[in-house]
Design a protein around this motif. Structure first.
Motif, PDB file in Angstrom:
ATOM      1  N   UNK A  17      -5.000 -42.213  62.891  1.00  0.00           N
ATOM      2  CA  UNK A  17      -6.232 -41.904  62.165  1.00  0.00           C
ATOM      3  C   UNK A  17      -7.440 -41.845  63.093  1.00  0.00           C
ATOM      4  N   UNK A  18      -7.589 -42.844  63.938  1.00  0.00           N
ATOM      5  CA  UNK A  18      -8.737 -42.880  64.836  1.00  0.00           C
ATOM      6  C   UNK A  18      -8.694 -41.733  65.834  1.00  0.00           C
ATOM      7  N   UNK A  19      -7.514 -41.405  66.319  1.00  0.00           N
ATOM      8  CA  UNK A  19      -7.381 -40.288  67.259  1.00  0.00           C
ATOM      9  C   UNK A  19      -7.706 -38.961  66.591  1.00  0.00           C
ATOM     10  N   UNK A  20      -7.404 -38.833  65.307  1.00  0.00           N
ATOM     11  CA  UNK A  20      -7.684 -37.587  64.582  1.00  0.00           C
ATOM     12  C   UNK A  20      -9.157 -37.452  64.212  1.00  0.00           C
ATOM     13  N   UNK A  21      -9.924 -38.535  64.289  1.00  0.00           N
ATOM     14  CA  UNK A  21     -11.351 -38.451  63.953  1.00  0.00           C
ATOM     15  C   UNK A  21     -12.077 -37.411  64.796  1.00  0.00           C
ATOM     16  N   UNK A  22     -11.785 -37.389  66.076  1.00  0.00           N
ATOM     17  CA  UNK A  22     -12.441 -36.413  66.957  1.00  0.00           C
ATOM     18  C   UNK A  22     -12.073 -34.999  66.539  1.00  0.00           C
ATOM     19  N   UNK A  23     -10.802 -34.772  66.240  1.00  0.00           N
ATOM     20  CA  UNK A  23     -10.344 -33.439  65.847  1.00  0.00           C
ATOM     21  C   UNK A  23     -10.899 -33.010  64.487  1.00  0.00           C
ATOM     22  N   UNK A  24     -11.273 -33.975  63.647  1.00  0.00           N
ATOM     23  CA  UNK A  24     -11.805 -33.637  62.318  1.00  0.00           C
ATOM     24  C   UNK A  24     -13.206 -33.035  62.406  1.00  0.00           C
ATOM     25  N   UNK A  68      -7.136 -50.472  70.114  1.00  0.00           N
ATOM     26  CA  UNK A  68      -8.112 -50.052  71.127  1.00  0.00           C
ATOM     27  C   UNK A  68      -7.403 -49.481  72.356  1.00  0.00           C
ATOM     28  N   UNK A  69      -6.407 -50.190  72.823  1.00  0.00           N
ATOM     29  CA  UNK A  69      -5.690 -49.753  74.024  1.00  0.00           C
ATOM     30  C   UNK A  69      -4.982 -48.414  73.771  1.00  0.00           C
ATOM     31  N   UNK A  70      -4.270 -48.313  72.654  1.00  0.00           N
ATOM     32  CA  UNK A  70      -3.501 -47.086  72.378  1.00  0.00           C
ATOM     33  C   UNK A  70      -4.399 -45.884  72.113  1.00  0.00           C
ATOM     34  N   UNK A  71      -5.518 -46.085  71.412  1.00  0.00           N
ATOM     35  CA  UNK A  71      -6.456 -44.977  71.193  1.00  0.00           C
ATOM     36  C   UNK A  71      -7.060 -44.540  72.519  1.00  0.00           C
ATOM     37  N   UNK A  72      -7.379 -45.485  73.375  1.00  0.00           N
ATOM     38  CA  UNK A  72      -7.946 -45.144  74.680  1.00  0.00           C
ATOM     39  C   UNK A  72      -6.949 -44.366  75.524  1.00  0.00           C
ATOM     40  N   UNK A  73      -5.696 -44.807  75.533  1.00  0.00           N
ATOM     41  CA  UNK A  73      -4.659 -44.091  76.295  1.00  0.00           C
ATOM     42  C   UNK A  73      -4.460 -42.687  75.720  1.00  0.00           C
ATOM     43  N   UNK A  74      -4.398 -42.582  74.383  1.00  0.00           N
ATOM     44  CA  UNK A  74      -4.253 -41.267  73.747  1.00  0.00           C
ATOM     45  C   UNK A  74      -5.423 -40.362  74.136  1.00  0.00           C
ATOM     46  N   UNK A  75      -6.645 -40.886  74.078  1.00  0.00           N
ATOM     47  CA  UNK A  75      -7.831 -40.084  74.416  1.00  0.00           C
ATOM     48  C   UNK A  75      -7.820 -39.657  75.872  1.00  0.00           C
ATOM     49  N   UNK A  76      -7.306 -40.506  76.727  1.00  0.00           N
ATOM     50  CA  UNK A  76      -7.204 -40.183  78.149  1.00  0.00           C
ATOM     51  C   UNK A  76      -6.206 -39.052  78.356  1.00  0.00           C
ATOM     52  N   UNK A  77      -5.044 -39.135  77.681  1.00  0.00           N
ATOM     53  CA  UNK A  77      -3.990 -38.133  77.853  1.00  0.00           C
ATOM     54  C   UNK A  77      -4.337 -36.836  77.118  1.00  0.00           C
ATOM     55  N   UNK A  78      -4.704 -36.934  75.858  1.00  0.00           N
ATOM     56  CA  UNK A  78      -4.853 -35.752  75.010  1.00  0.00           C
ATOM     57  C   UNK A  78      -6.225 -35.085  75.139  1.00  0.00           C
ATOM     58  N   UNK A  79      -7.287 -35.893  75.176  1.00  0.00           N
ATOM     59  CA  UNK A  79      -8.641 -35.332  75.231  1.00  0.00           C
ATOM     60  C   UNK A  79      -9.208 -35.289  76.641  1.00  0.00           C
ATOM     61  N   UNK A  80      -8.471 -35.825  77.604  1.00  0.00           N
ATOM     62  CA  UNK A  80      -8.922 -35.791  78.991  1.00  0.00           C
ATOM     63  C   UNK A  80     -10.097 -36.713  79.281  1.00  0.00           C
ATOM     64  N   UNK A  81     -10.301 -37.733  78.451  1.00  0.00           N
ATOM     65  CA  UNK A  81     -11.394 -38.658  78.695  1.00  0.00           C
ATOM     66  C   UNK A  81     -11.069 -39.529  79.905  1.00  0.00           C
ATOM     67  N   UNK A  82     -12.078 -39.799  80.693  1.00  0.00           N
ATOM     68  CA  UNK A  82     -11.883 -40.523  81.949  1.00  0.00           C
ATOM     69  C   UNK A  82     -11.906 -42.036  81.729  1.00  0.00           C
ATOM     70  N   UNK A  83     -11.111 -42.730  82.510  1.00  0.00           N
ATOM     71  CA  UNK A  83     -11.095 -44.187  82.528  1.00  0.00           C
ATOM     72  C   UNK A  83     -11.407 -44.654  83.937  1.00  0.00           C
ATOM     73  N   UNK A  84     -12.298 -45.621  84.039  1.00  0.00           N
ATOM     74  CA  UNK A  84     -12.560 -46.189  85.359  1.00  0.00           C
ATOM     75  C   UNK A  84     -11.783 -47.499  85.509  1.00  0.00           C
ATOM     76  N   UNK A  85     -11.920 -48.116  86.646  1.00  0.00           N
ATOM     77  CA  UNK A  85     -11.167 -49.336  86.933  1.00  0.00           C
ATOM     78  C   UNK A  85     -11.531 -50.461  85.967  1.00  0.00           C
TER      79      UNK A  85
END
Length: 110
Positions: A17-24, A68-85
């Motif tokens: 659901x949270x990952x689909x929010x951006x696509x909505x 939080x962790x899974x949405x962040x990983x999904x956003x990194x993989x699917x939406x190309x959002x950057x993660x820093x250290x």
């Protein structure tokens, strides 16, 4: 043991659901908006089922932390959002906290 399966389903529903929010696009796109609604309904229903056996504080900490962790990983993989250290370290600490709670806390029912 079903309560842990219910919690896992709740986490998956929340992540979807949270990952689909951006696509909505602010609920202007029908299909992603339906996915958001269905995902959150699934998440809250199964979270409520898990709360029959798991203390609310423990269940919510696991649900929110892994979400939080899974949405962040999904956003990194699917939406190309950057993660820093710092983001990666923070997520590692969240996962470590969930593991510590599950392995060592007497409030977690196994």
């Amino acid at each position: 043991m079903n309560h842990w399966i219910f919690l896992a389903i709740a986490i998956i529903g929340e992540v979807v659901a949270t990952s689909a929010l951006k696509a909505s696009d602010g609920f202007t796109k029908l299909v992603p908006s339906i996915v958001v609604a269905a995902g959150y309904m699934t998440a809250f229903y199964f979270l409520s089922m898990a709360l029959r056996s798991i203390p609310v504080g423990v269940a919510y900490a696991i649900w929110a932390g892994l979400g939080v962790v899974l949405v962040t990983v999904f956003s990194w993989v699917y939406y190309g959002q950057k993660l820093d250290a710092a983001a990666a370290a923070g997520m590692a600490l969240i996962v470590a906290g969930v593991v510590v709670m599950n392995l060592f806390s007497k409030t977690v029912s196994h």
